[in-house]
Design an enzyme around this catalytic site. Structure first.
Site, short mmCIF file in Angstrom:
data_model
loop_
_atom_site.label_atom_id
_atom_site.label_comp_id
_atom_site.label_asym_id
_atom_site.label_seq_id
_atom_site.Cartn_x
_atom_site.Cartn_y
_atom_site.Cartn_z
N HIS A 154 -58.76 -28.82 -29.74
CA HIS A 154 -57.88 -28.61 -28.88
C HIS A 154 -58.22 -27.94 -27.75
O HIS A 154 -58.83 -26.61 -28.01
CB HIS A 154 -56.53 -28.19 -29.66
N CYS A 189 -49.21 -29.30 -30.34
CA CYS A 189 -50.66 -29.57 -29.89
C CYS A 189 -51.66 -30.01 -31.27
O CYS A 189 -52.64 -30.54 -30.88
CB CYS A 189 -51.27 -28.20 -29.47
N ASN A 207 -54.35 -27.21 -20.58
CA ASN A 207 -53.92 -27.71 -22.22
C ASN A 207 -53.00 -28.73 -21.88
O ASN A 207 -51.88 -28.61 -21.39
CB ASN A 207 -53.37 -26.61 -22.59
O1 UT7 Z 1 -51.64 -24.88 -27.28
C1 UT7 Z 1 -51.06 -24.03 -28.13
C2 UT7 Z 1 -52.21 -23.10 -28.41
N1 UT7 Z 1 -51.95 -22.28 -27.35
C3 UT7 Z 1 -52.92 -21.25 -27.61
O2 UT7 Z 1 -54.09 -21.10 -28.11
C4 UT7 Z 1 -52.78 -20.16 -26.24
C5 UT7 Z 1 -53.32 -18.81 -27.07
N2 UT7 Z 1 -53.42 -17.57 -26.23
C6 UT7 Z 1 -54.14 -17.57 -24.98
O3 UT7 Z 1 -54.88 -18.43 -24.70
C7 UT7 Z 1 -54.10 -16.10 -24.39
O4 UT7 Z 1 -53.38 -15.12 -25.33
C8 UT7 Z 1 -53.44 -16.02 -22.84
C9 UT7 Z 1 -54.18 -16.80 -21.93
C10 UT7 Z 1 -52.11 -16.86 -23.16
C11 UT7 Z 1 -53.21 -14.74 -22.47
O5 UT7 Z 1 -54.44 -14.16 -22.34
P1 UT7 Z 1 -54.45 -12.54 -22.99
O6 UT7 Z 1 -55.97 -12.13 -22.64
O7 UT7 Z 1 -53.99 -12.52 -24.32
O8 UT7 Z 1 -53.71 -11.90 -21.91
P2 UT7 Z 1 -52.28 -11.03 -22.23
O9 UT7 Z 1 -51.05 -11.80 -22.64
O10 UT7 Z 1 -52.69 -9.77 -22.96
O11 UT7 Z 1 -52.03 -10.29 -20.97
C12 UT7 Z 1 -53.00 -9.57 -20.14
C13 UT7 Z 1 -52.27 -8.99 -18.76
C14 UT7 Z 1 -50.65 -8.72 -18.75
O12 UT7 Z 1 -50.58 -7.53 -17.99
P3 UT7 Z 1 -50.63 -6.09 -18.42
O13 UT7 Z 1 -49.26 -6.03 -19.36
O14 UT7 Z 1 -52.11 -5.86 -19.02
O15 UT7 Z 1 -50.44 -5.31 -17.02
C15 UT7 Z 1 -50.17 -9.83 -18.22
O16 UT7 Z 1 -49.00 -9.60 -17.79
O17 UT7 Z 1 -52.48 -10.28 -17.98
C16 UT7 Z 1 -50.97 -10.25 -17.49
N3 UT7 Z 1 -50.83 -11.97 -17.11
C17 UT7 Z 1 -51.33 -12.48 -16.04
N4 UT7 Z 1 -51.93 -11.84 -14.90
C18 UT7 Z 1 -52.23 -12.91 -13.88
C19 UT7 Z 1 -50.40 -12.78 -17.83
N5 UT7 Z 1 -50.30 -14.11 -17.31
C20 UT7 Z 1 -50.94 -13.91 -16.12
C21 UT7 Z 1 -51.46 -14.57 -15.03
N6 UT7 Z 1 -51.97 -14.07 -14.00
N7 UT7 Z 1 -51.09 -16.00 -14.93
#
Ligand code: UT7
Length: 324
Positions: free
Chosen positions: A251, A118, A281
């Site tokens: 980005h 990225c 993204n």
């Molecule tokens: O391009 C390269 C750079 N990439 C990035 O910058 C990405 C950086 N990271 C992020 O943008 C975020 O960490 C994410 C958007 C990927 C995830 O957001 P988060 O607030 O960190 O969520 P999380 O991974 O802590 O997940 C929270 C909850 C989990 O459930 P539990 O364990 O709390 O029950 C996940 O299983 O959300 C759940 N979850 C979803 N729920 C519905 C994860 N993906 C989804 C989904 N729909 N698509």
């Protein structure tokens, strides 16, 4: 010794739009639960463009490159350097840049790919700037292009909702006045595991895991700190105050990351170009696509100072200050 200036921008998105609701409905048929509400609240993404089967990165890249060349008022024959930033090349080889060169009919100059995920467009732009400053090229096309849909695990809701396909490009031309006024690139290979597609092809077989895997929270934390530091460093190097920046073109990964960075830097939200709601993204394509959108709609104008920032797998990150 010459300066290098952005003289044209271009972008291309495959026509098929998939909204969050459509994606959620499709995933539900395979027992995977997600929703528009979750995706919008956690990321800011509302839809993405997805390439149809058979549409490749070089096809998207060629359309974006031609648009940038037209925008610069040049023809393909004027182009003497082509760099494509991509993690989803058409082939192992030749490079996507060579395929684009053939498609454009721009024969003879060097053409090669840059792989910094990225951050790839920012890396490629700095490379083109160095070659122009050294007098080795006059009109470069620098492209970020991806068909990321092909490396997504569509059963992993933690990643498959985040990405889209597309291409963005600029023409970078030799200039008597400064254009690229600052650049800072970084990498930390020890963090390779937090965002990777660790597969390869050997002896006719795929080995390892060819799908994108990400520890979202680890990437989030590293990204915000790396980009805040990088913005300070590039401004200090160029002798520019943060409040002199007219536009920030970051980005496009997550609206929460963008808000955190702009607030830490004291850059007002209305100076930050946001396209991730519409594009999601698009990895290496996200920065040039966002630049093109704001250039074409008249927000970014000649003389404006623009901070371009990339961050992603590797772990890689970087900033460029460009006077338009
Ligand atoms: O391009 C390269 C750079 N990439 C990035 O910058 C990405 C950086 N990271 C992020 O943008 C975020 O960490 C994410 C958007 C990927 C995830 O957001 P988060 O607030 O960190 O969520 P999380 O991974 O802590 O997940 C929270 C909850 C989990 O459930 P539990 O364990 O709390 O029950 C996940 O299983 O959300 C759940 N979850 C979803 N729920 C519905 C994860 N993906 C989804 C989904 N729909 N698509």
């Amino acid at each position: 010794m010459s300066y290098a200036k952005i003289t044209g921008t271009g972008g291309y998105l495959p026509p098929r739009i998939v909204t969050n609701d459509e994606l959620a409905a499709d995933l539900a048929t395979r027992g995977i639960e997600t929703s528009d509400t979750w995706i919008v609240e956690r990321t800011g993404i509302r839809q993405r463009h997805i390439a149809d089967a058979g549409v490749t990165t070089s096809m998207l890249a060629t359309r974006a490159a031609q648009a940038a060349i037209d925008n610069a008022g040049l023809t393909a024959q004027d182009i003497d350097l082509i760099i494509v930033a991509t993690s989803t090349p058409d082939f192992i080889f030749p490079s996507t840049a060579c395929l684009v060169q053939a498609n454009l009919g721009a024969v003879g100059g060097p053409a090669f790919d840059v792989q910094a995920v990225c951050s790839g467009f920012v890396y490629a732009l700095v490379t083109a700037d160095a070659l122009i400053q050294a007098g080795r090229a006059r009109h470069a096309v620098v492209i970020g292009a991806e068909v990321f849909s092909g490396i997504l695990d569509w059963s992993d809701r933690g990643t498959c909702v985040l990405f889209g396909d597309g291409a963005g490009a600029v023409v970078l031309s030799a200039s008597d006045t400064p254009g690229i006024v600052g650049a800072k690139l970084n990498a930390d290979g020890s963090q390779m595991g937090i965002l990777c597609a660790a597969g390869s092809v050997a002896n006719g077989h795929v080995t390892g895991d060819p799908f994108l895997r990400m520890d979202g929270q680890a990437v989030f934390k590293l990204a915000v700190h790396a980009l805040v530091r990088s913005a300070h460093e590039v401004c200090e190097q160029a002798g520019i105050d943060l409040d002199e920046i007219d536009w920030m073109v970051p980005h496009q990964a997550n609206i929460r990351i963008l808000n955190f960075i702009s607030r830490k830097l004291g850059i007002p939200d209305d100076k930050v170009i946001i396209t991730l709601d519409k594009h999601a993204n698009t990895s290496a394509a996200s920065v040039p696509l966002a630049l093109d959108v704001a250039h074409r709609d008249g927000r970014i104008r000649p003389g404006h100072l623009v901070l371009l920032q990339g961050v992603g797998g590797g772990f890689t990150w970087g900033s460029v200050l460009a006077r338009m």
